[in-house]
Enzyme design. Structure first.
Site, PDB file in Angstrom:
ATOM      1  N   GLU A  57      11.807  15.133  24.371  1.00  0.00           N
ATOM      2  CA  GLU A  57      12.103  16.119  23.336  1.00  0.00           C
ATOM      3  C   GLU A  57      11.682  17.494  23.847  1.00  0.00           C
ATOM      4  OE1 GLU A  57      10.618  17.443  18.884  1.00  0.00           O
ATOM      5  OE2 GLU A  57       9.218  16.958  20.491  1.00  0.00           O
TER       6      GLU A  57
ATOM      7  N   ASP B   6       7.134  13.332  23.556  1.00  0.00           N
ATOM      8  CA  ASP B   6       7.026  14.372  22.544  1.00  0.00           C
ATOM      9  C   ASP B   6       6.852  15.753  23.185  1.00  0.00           C
ATOM     10  OD1 ASP B   6       6.530  14.952  19.633  1.00  0.00           O
ATOM     11  OD2 ASP B   6       4.656  15.711  20.443  1.00  0.00           O
TER      12      ASP B   6
ATOM     13  N   ASP C  42       0.824  -1.218   0.000  1.00  0.00           N
ATOM     14  CA  ASP C  42       0.000   0.000   0.000  1.00  0.00           C
ATOM     15  C   ASP C  42       0.860   1.271   0.000  1.00  0.00           C
ATOM     16  OD1 ASP C  42       0.938   0.083   2.578  1.00  0.00           O
ATOM     17  OD2 ASP C  42      -1.038   0.165   3.537  1.00  0.00           O
TER      18      ASP C  42
ATOM     19  N   HIS D  87      13.151  13.248  12.330  1.00  0.00           N
ATOM     20  CA  HIS D  87      12.072  13.413  11.347  1.00  0.00           C
ATOM     21  C   HIS D  87      11.557  14.846  11.235  1.00  0.00           C
ATOM     22  CE1 HIS D  87      10.180  13.198  15.200  1.00  0.00           C
ATOM     23  NE2 HIS D  87       9.026  13.559  14.696  1.00  0.00           N
ATOM     24  N   ASP D  88      12.076  15.750  12.041  1.00  0.00           N
ATOM     25  CA  ASP D  88      11.594  17.136  12.000  1.00  0.00           C
ATOM     26  C   ASP D  88      12.575  18.086  11.330  1.00  0.00           C
ATOM     27  OD1 ASP D  88       9.213  16.611  13.359  1.00  0.00           O
ATOM     28  OD2 ASP D  88      10.199  16.763  15.306  1.00  0.00           O
TER      29      ASP D  88
ATOM     30  N   ASP E 145       6.608   6.212  21.139  1.00  0.00           N
ATOM     31  CA  ASP E 145       6.554   7.671  21.168  1.00  0.00           C
ATOM     32  C   ASP E 145       5.301   8.048  21.943  1.00  0.00           C
ATOM     33  OD1 ASP E 145       6.756  10.435  20.394  1.00  0.00           O
ATOM     34  OD2 ASP E 145       7.848   9.762  18.615  1.00  0.00           O
TER      35      ASP E 145
HETATM   36  C1  GLC Z   1       7.296  16.984  18.002  1.00  0.00           C
HETATM   37  C2  GLC Z   1       7.399  15.935  16.924  1.00  0.00           C
HETATM   38  C3  GLC Z   1       6.846  16.508  15.655  1.00  0.00           C
HETATM   39  C4  GLC Z   1       5.401  16.854  15.879  1.00  0.00           C
HETATM   40  C5  GLC Z   1       5.244  17.793  17.066  1.00  0.00           C
HETATM   41  C6  GLC Z   1       3.818  17.870  17.513  1.00  0.00           C
HETATM   42  O1  GLC Z   1       8.102  18.072  17.745  1.00  0.00           O
HETATM   43  O2  GLC Z   1       8.723  15.505  16.796  1.00  0.00           O
HETATM   44  O3  GLC Z   1       6.991  15.636  14.571  1.00  0.00           O
HETATM   45  O4  GLC Z   1       4.870  17.432  14.736  1.00  0.00           O
HETATM   46  O5  GLC Z   1       5.967  17.368  18.181  1.00  0.00           O
HETATM   47  O6  GLC Z   1       3.438  16.660  18.108  1.00  0.00           O
HETATM   48 CA    CA Z   2       1.929  -1.165   4.310  1.00  0.00          CA
END
Ligand code: GLC
Ligand code: CA
Length: 548
Positions: A267, A207, A27, A329-330, A105
């Site tokens: 974070e 987060d 997918d 990822h940010d 997470d």
């Molecule tokens: C953190 C995450 C990010 C997300 C944000 C809101 O910074 O790493 O990807 O968009 O929080 O949850």
């Molecule tokens: Ca998949």
């Protein structure tokens, strides 16, 4: 898995962005069975595998995916795109069998607006869940209760027509902020924490923690100079960073203390007052680890790195433990960030030097999937973008999608990531930059990461030793010692040349000889080291064991 205690102090942790790691059903979206099928790559117990000790999964909960999983609609289930709870149990089992721990997470500050808690909260002012979220009447002059802005742009207040109040959202309007002052909301989150720890997970990445504490009198934030993003045009005095965050983190610590070996890494914004290290609390009463993004935000600059490394090393209180991270990822991937303005060869050498740095500093290194094969940001067209934040500021800001493209496994179509159409395009460099190709090549960046990770396992000084900067070298080289004392005393020296030309110098403050265990230059010849004649190639880094 028996070795409880502080396994995470000598671990290497690997962040998986589940959307992009491995698709198993065509997918175009990565999933849990896909991750399971790649566990041997991550660690099969031999140095042929990467050798990571834990994976952190970005959110896999049911979600409308407005913020790609950071908008959670149910904390105790798996989004059907990724699989089922049975798949998850199998993942934890299979990971543990290989000595890989699993971190979830945990999104604490907000839920999705589709979460049943918020649906109840917004249904009426008298709902028992009304105050699980942050509601406010219009301000004195009518209109919004305060000038607060959302991280992803626009006001942080959204008007609810049914109940005629505003709710607060620090991120997207589909991500209403929870009210952590409400005992029932706290208890609901406690259940979530227990749910996953009882299922066998080894901890959490928390987060956006510094948003938890805010001033519920909603005072206006001071404003400041022009910036492209409205969020940056304010000083965020009141909408985050309030001391209440510490109360919540202390609570979370008592919850996780019930599970030996469970770990939390938080974070926090780099500009949070007191720095991210504030969230270690006294060292043993808040988080085990916190991310410091200042190096992640810095350019390839030895002077800045030197200062930031030193500051971070000192800021972490006894009992706490530092982290090291260059990509996530940010943000733009570090390979791309460090290559601005330099040629491809220099960029490739820098990425190797960065690997040496990341894996030899004091603190737990966090790898972002794909950095070990040298993945870079992918140039995307507007219509290919998926992340609302990336779309909003395109093309003025690079955004986040370029760093979230599918993992590059081999040279088959779509890099072996999917048999279907990938949710984000695969990087055009995948025929050269991929696991299968690099696994066979001893000179590849993947081989370098593997070597470094396996060296860390055998050398206590790398994992647990002290950090000491070595003075007296050239200013554009970073030079430091990692040392353990006592019976198994070990002295390791790391020297990294930040310039694209060769260097020769002496290090009188060391006065030692040793053996070069590893160079980031795959063709480097010399094995023996003498501090009187240090010899480095362009952008080369070396790891040296000094003789006593
Ligand atoms: C953190 C995450 C990010 C997300 C944000 C809101 O910074 O790493 O990807 O968009 O929080 O949850
Ligand atoms: Ca998949």
């Amino acid at each position: 898995m028996t070795d409880h205690g502080s396994w995470w102090r000598h671990a290497v942790i690997y962040q998986i962005y589940p959307w992009s790691f491995q698709d198993s059903n065509g997918d175009g979206i990565g999933d849990l069975p896909g991750i399971i099928s790649r566990l041997d790559y991550l660690n099969d117990g031999t140095p042929h595998s990467l050798g990571v000790d834990a994976i952190w999964l970005s959110p896999i909960y049911p979600s409308p995916m407005k913020d790609f999983g950071y908008d959670v609609a149910d904390y105790c289930a798996i989004d059907p795109r990724f699989g089922t709870l049975a798949d998850f149990d199998r993942l934890v089992n299979e990971a543990h069998r290989r000595g890989i721990r699993v971190l979830m997470d945990l999104v604490l500050n907000h839920t999705s607006d589709q979460h049943p808690w918020f649906q109840a909260s917004r249904s009426s002012r008298s709902s028992p869940k009304r105050d699980w979220y942050l509601w406010a009447d219009p301000g004195a002059r009518g209109g919004r209760p305060s000038n607060w802005t959302a991280v992803f742009g626009g006001s942080a207040w959204e008007w609810d027509r049914t109940t005629r109040q505003y709710y607060l959202h620090s991120f997207l309007k589909e991500q209403p902020d929870l009210n952590w002052n409400h005992p029932d909301a706290q208890e609901a989150m406690h259940e979530v924490v227990r749910f996953w720890l009882d299922r066998g997970v080894d901890g959490f990445r928390l987060d956006a923690i510094n948003w938890i504490g805010k001033d519920s009198n909603w005072p206006d934030n001071p404003t400041r100079f022009f910036a492209l993003r409205s969020y940056l045009r304010q000083i965020h005095h009141y909408d985050r960073d309030q001391p209440f965050t510490h109360t919540v983190l202390q609570l979370l610590r008592t919850w996780t203390n019930d599970y030996p070996g469970a770990v939390m890494v938080g974070e926090a914004s780099s500009d949070t007052p007191g720095g991210p290290a504030a969230f270690y609390g006294k060292g043993t009463d808040e988080l085990h680890m916190v991310f410091d993004f200042r190096m992640l935000k810095s350019s390839w600059d030895p002077q800045r790195f030197r200062r930031l490394i030193q500051q971070w090393d000192r800021a972490v209180p006894p009992g706490g433990w530092p982290t090291q991270v260059l990509s996530n990822h940010d943000n733009s991937r570090h390979y791309s960030r460090y290559s601005r303005g330099v040629d491809a060869e220099t960029a490739a050498r820098r990425a190797r030097a960065a690997a040496l740095l990341l894996l030899t500093l004091r603190g737990t290194p966090y790898l972002y999937y794909g950095e070990e094969v040298g993945m870079r940001d992918v140039r995307l067209r507007y219509r290919e973008l998926r992340d609302p934040y990336t779309r909003r500021y395109w093309p003025f800001l690079r955004g986040r999608d370029p760093a979230r493209t599918p993992m590059q496994w081999d040279r088959s179509p779509h890099a072996g990531f999917t048999a279907g159409t990938p949710w984000l395009p695969v990087s055009p460099d995948f025929e050269r930059v991929n696991v299968a190709h690099e696994a066979e090549d001893r000179a590849s960046i993947l081989s370098l990461y593997r070597k470094l990770i396996w060296l860390r396992k055998t050398m206590p000084a790398l994992a647990l030793g002290s950090y000491r900067e070595v003075p007296g070298g050239p200013p554009d080289c970073l030079i430091y010692l990692r040392e353990t004392g006592g019976e198994v005393s070990e002295r390791l020296l790391i020297v990294i040349n930040f310039r694209p030309n060769p260097r020769r110098f002496s290090l009188p403050s060391i006065d030692a000889v040793g053996v070069i265990l590893l160079s980031t230059d795959p063709h480097a010849a010399g094995e023996s080291f003498d501090s009187a004649h240090v010899d480095l190639g362009p952008d080369e880094g070396i790891l040296v064991r000094l003789h006593a």
